[in-house]
Motif scaffolding. Sequence first.
Motif, PDB file in Angstrom:
ATOM      1  N   LYS A  90       0.812  -1.210   0.000  1.00  0.00           N
ATOM      2  CA  LYS A  90       0.000   0.000   0.000  1.00  0.00           C
ATOM      3  C   LYS A  90       0.851   1.268   0.000  1.00  0.00           C
ATOM      4  N   ALA A  91       1.958   1.245   0.713  1.00  0.00           N
ATOM      5  CA  ALA A  91       2.820   2.431   0.785  1.00  0.00           C
ATOM      6  C   ALA A  91       3.412   2.738  -0.587  1.00  0.00           C
ATOM      7  N   ARG A  92       3.846   1.682  -1.282  1.00  0.00           N
ATOM      8  CA  ARG A  92       4.422   1.873  -2.614  1.00  0.00           C
ATOM      9  C   ARG A  92       3.375   2.399  -3.598  1.00  0.00           C
ATOM     10  N   LYS A  93       2.158   1.868  -3.511  1.00  0.00           N
ATOM     11  CA  LYS A  93       1.079   2.304  -4.399  1.00  0.00           C
ATOM     12  C   LYS A  93       0.708   3.762  -4.094  1.00  0.00           C
ATOM     13  N   LYS A  94       0.651   4.131  -2.813  1.00  0.00           N
ATOM     14  CA  LYS A  94       0.316   5.505  -2.438  1.00  0.00           C
ATOM     15  C   LYS A  94       1.398   6.463  -2.928  1.00  0.00           C
ATOM     16  N   ALA A  95       2.667   6.077  -2.773  1.00  0.00           N
ATOM     17  CA  ALA A  95       3.764   6.927  -3.243  1.00  0.00           C
ATOM     18  C   ALA A  95       3.723   7.089  -4.762  1.00  0.00           C
TER      19      ALA A  95
END
Length: 189
Positions: free
Chosen positions: A171-176
Amino acid sequence: LLIDSYKSCVMDFAQLDVSLFPVQLPRFSPLILEHAGKTVTALPVHPELAPRSESPESYIVRLIQAYPQDNSPDMVAVCAVPPCDMLPLLETNWLERFCAALPEEIALTVPSRFLKEAELFVPAYIPSGISYAGANQRNMQDYMQAHPCVQNVYSRMMHVSCTVNQCRGDKARKKAAREKLWEAQTGGA
């Protein structure tokens, strides 16, 4: 929008009245409509080309006169016959006489076969609830269709957006990635 609804119902084409087509586009060309990366083909329905109480031969002459003279293979005219007019055509064997009198330059087909064989689709945008008859309304989608460079930038943005949305698991990678995409789309980069 209609395109999202069509795609969610697994429909790839629509038959639209030619009065809904933008006035600057050819009246006998199939259109490719796009919204948020989803596409639907639109075939022009010409109500004025429906058979009237005329002989098949005079109807063929009227079709040839209405059709553009460049005879591009990717041009089509959908002639819709209202159900109330179909019964007299069937009772008088009009359709059989029409098929027998067809010249070689007119080919009858069904939409699925035409769409498989067609090579040229005109990109367009049809706003929902708008009739283009006599209107000269311009919008951002028309601007994108008129300028290939802008269309290429939009296509690239849609490609990157789809790629970002396919990122699974982190999720963090997708949000970034989404934040970087939004930053690039605002011109901040």
